[in-house]
Design an enzyme around this catalytic site. Structure first.
Site, PDB file in Angstrom:
ATOM      1  N   GLY A   1       0.824  -1.212   0.000  1.00 28.76           N
ATOM      2  CA  GLY A   1       0.000   0.000   0.000  1.00 28.76           C
ATOM      3  C   GLY A   1       0.852   1.254   0.000  1.00 28.76           C
ATOM      4  O   GLY A   1       0.490   2.261   0.601  1.00 28.76           O
TER       5      GLY A   1
ATOM      6  N   GLY B   1      -0.476   4.906  -0.871  1.00 31.68           N
ATOM      7  CA  GLY B   1      -1.463   5.568  -0.027  1.00 31.68           C
ATOM      8  C   GLY B   1      -0.809   6.516   0.963  1.00 31.68           C
ATOM      9  O   GLY B   1       0.422   6.581   1.061  1.00 31.68           O
TER      10      GLY B   1
ATOM     11  N   VAL C   1      -0.718   6.364   4.221  1.00 30.41           N
ATOM     12  CA  VAL C   1       0.017   5.670   5.283  1.00 30.41           C
ATOM     13  C   VAL C   1       1.262   4.985   4.729  1.00 30.41           C
ATOM     14  O   VAL C   1       2.378   5.179   5.221  1.00 30.41           O
ATOM     15  CB  VAL C   1      -0.891   4.623   5.971  1.00 30.41           C
ATOM     16  CG1 VAL C   1      -0.085   3.742   6.911  1.00 30.41           C
ATOM     17  CG2 VAL C   1      -2.015   5.316   6.713  1.00 30.41           C
TER      18      VAL C   1
ATOM     19  N   TYR D   1     -16.281  -1.653   6.742  1.00 27.76           N
ATOM     20  CA  TYR D   1     -14.823  -1.501   6.831  1.00 27.76           C
ATOM     21  C   TYR D   1     -14.328  -2.067   8.164  1.00 27.76           C
ATOM     22  O   TYR D   1     -13.344  -2.802   8.226  1.00 27.76           O
ATOM     23  CB  TYR D   1     -14.518  -0.002   6.722  1.00 27.76           C
ATOM     24  CG  TYR D   1     -13.072   0.371   6.808  1.00 27.76           C
ATOM     25  CD1 TYR D   1     -12.222   0.166   5.728  1.00 27.76           C
ATOM     26  CD2 TYR D   1     -12.558   0.960   7.962  1.00 27.76           C
ATOM     27  CE1 TYR D   1     -10.891   0.537   5.804  1.00 27.76           C
ATOM     28  CE2 TYR D   1     -11.226   1.340   8.033  1.00 27.76           C
ATOM     29  CZ  TYR D   1     -10.394   1.116   6.952  1.00 27.76           C
ATOM     30  OH  TYR D   1      -9.088   1.489   7.027  1.00 27.76           O
TER      31      TYR D   1
ATOM     32  N   LYS E   1     -11.564  -5.005   9.092  1.00 25.53           N
ATOM     33  CA  LYS E   1     -10.358  -4.707   9.879  1.00 25.53           C
ATOM     34  C   LYS E   1     -10.285  -5.596  11.125  1.00 25.53           C
ATOM     35  O   LYS E   1      -9.203  -6.046  11.513  1.00 25.53           O
ATOM     36  CB  LYS E   1     -10.335  -3.225  10.277  1.00 25.53           C
ATOM     37  CG  LYS E   1     -10.025  -2.319   9.096  1.00 25.53           C
ATOM     38  CD  LYS E   1      -8.604  -2.554   8.625  1.00 25.53           C
ATOM     39  CE  LYS E   1      -8.205  -1.736   7.437  1.00 25.53           C
ATOM     40  NZ  LYS E   1      -6.871  -2.079   6.923  1.00 25.53           N
TER      41      LYS E   1
END
Ligand code: GDP
Length: 305
Positions: A5, A8, A10, A131, A135
């Site tokens: 990722g 992104g 983060v 979401y 998670k």
């Protein structure tokens, strides 16, 4: 070390932090080359590369509206990414994996500040439960692999994040990026009103993504436990106060209109950071400094489009 990722907000901050301060080679792969929601492609890539450490920052993310409009995407893609990466990491013997959750995993009415023990003690906030469930499944996968196979897979939930490379699309952004973009536009176009969603009363805690990246590196080195650990600053602010602070930093003197047809979401989301503090890590970037830096990054991002 593989940062999944990396494009992104983060992942890119984690890559910056590793390149600036750690002696390790950083592996990344673009979504075009390996779609992490695709099991075979993910397994093939991990088997080829055999990373020693994995930071799982890849996710389908979005603000309060996107979450309620695309529930299947949010739960499905995030479940697939977590399962594919964690299972394949076990298969090739990854030494350490850190999975990034979110504080929306906590029950809507859990007592504040949110302690790690509150996980799965009550119903979730409906606007982002899709979401959140994905998670929570990722956290549970890390725990299960630790219990059954002894893998050193850890997880952590950062509070609301902001900083460079945020998403400024008003339909899918989070509140910090949305308000920076709206207020910057109002200043540029000399508008006298900015619309804020909801009542302005909800409170949120904001962590600069560079602080998060520092915490991620710290936890990889210093944390090995099945409890998914909170990452935050331990202080929150109302959305109304946040809007006023951004206006002050941007230098815009107008008024705010509150659109109560939009959801407020969870009333408060302050995390208990005592576990992280007791390990010896604290956030360093103050909210005004972080907003000033993010506003500059926003202006550059807009200029380079
Ligand atoms: P949340 O923390 O998961 O609820 O996600 P958001 O960052 O999207 O929203 C946080 C709070 O900010 C909610 O109460 C929103 O209603 C409020 N908010 C105010 N204005 C905006 C806006 O322009 N965009 C977004 N995304 N949220 C806003």
């Amino acid at each position: 070390m593989w940062v999944a990722g990396h494009r992104g907000m983060v992942g890119s901050a984690v890559v910056r932090r590793l390149e600036a301060g750690e002696r390790c080679s950083v592996l990344t792969v673009s979504r075009r080359d390996v779609d992490l929601t695709h099991q075979e492609a993910t397994e093939r890539w991990i088997k080829q590369q055999r990373p020693d450490v994995v930071v799982l920052a890849a996710a389908k993310v979005g603000g309060i509206l996107a979450n309620s409009q695309y529930p299947a995407d949010f739960i499905g893609q995030n479940l697939a990414i977590a399962l594919n990466v964690i299972r394949a990491s076990h298969a090739v013997g990854v030494r350490k994996l850190l999975f990034l959750g979110s504080t929306c995993i906590y029950p809507k009415f859990a007592s504040q500040p949110l302690n790690e023990d509150a996980l799965l003690t009550g119903p979730l906030e409906p606007t982002n439960e899709w979401y959140a469930v994905a998670k929570i499944a990722g956290i549970k996968l890390c725990q299960a692999y630790r219990l059954q196979h002894g893998n050193d897979f850890i997880s952590a939930q950062p509070t609301n994040l902001y900083g460079p490379n945020d998403n400024y699309d008003l339909n899918s952004s989070h509140v910090m990026a949305a308000l920076i973009a709206k207020i910057a536009r109002a200043k540029q176009d000399s508008l006298d009103t900015v619309t804020v969603w909801g009542t302005g009363e909800p409170r949120r805690e904001f962590l600069h993504v560079d602080d998060l990246a520092d915490a991620v590196v710290f936890l990889i080195k210093n944390y090995s436990d099945e409890t998914s650990i909170n990452i935050g600053v331990g202080d929150d602010i109302s959305i109304r106060q946040l809007a006023a602070l951004i206006a002050e930093i941007v230098g815009w003197q107008g008024r705010f209109a509150f659109d109560t047809s939009k959801p407020d979401g969870t009333p408060r989301k302050l995390v208990d950071v005592s576990r992280l503090h007791s390990l010896g890590w604290k956030a360093r970037i103050s909210l005004p400094d972080g907003i000033r830096q993010t506003y500059r990054a926003y202006q550059e991002q807009m200029r380079s489009r």
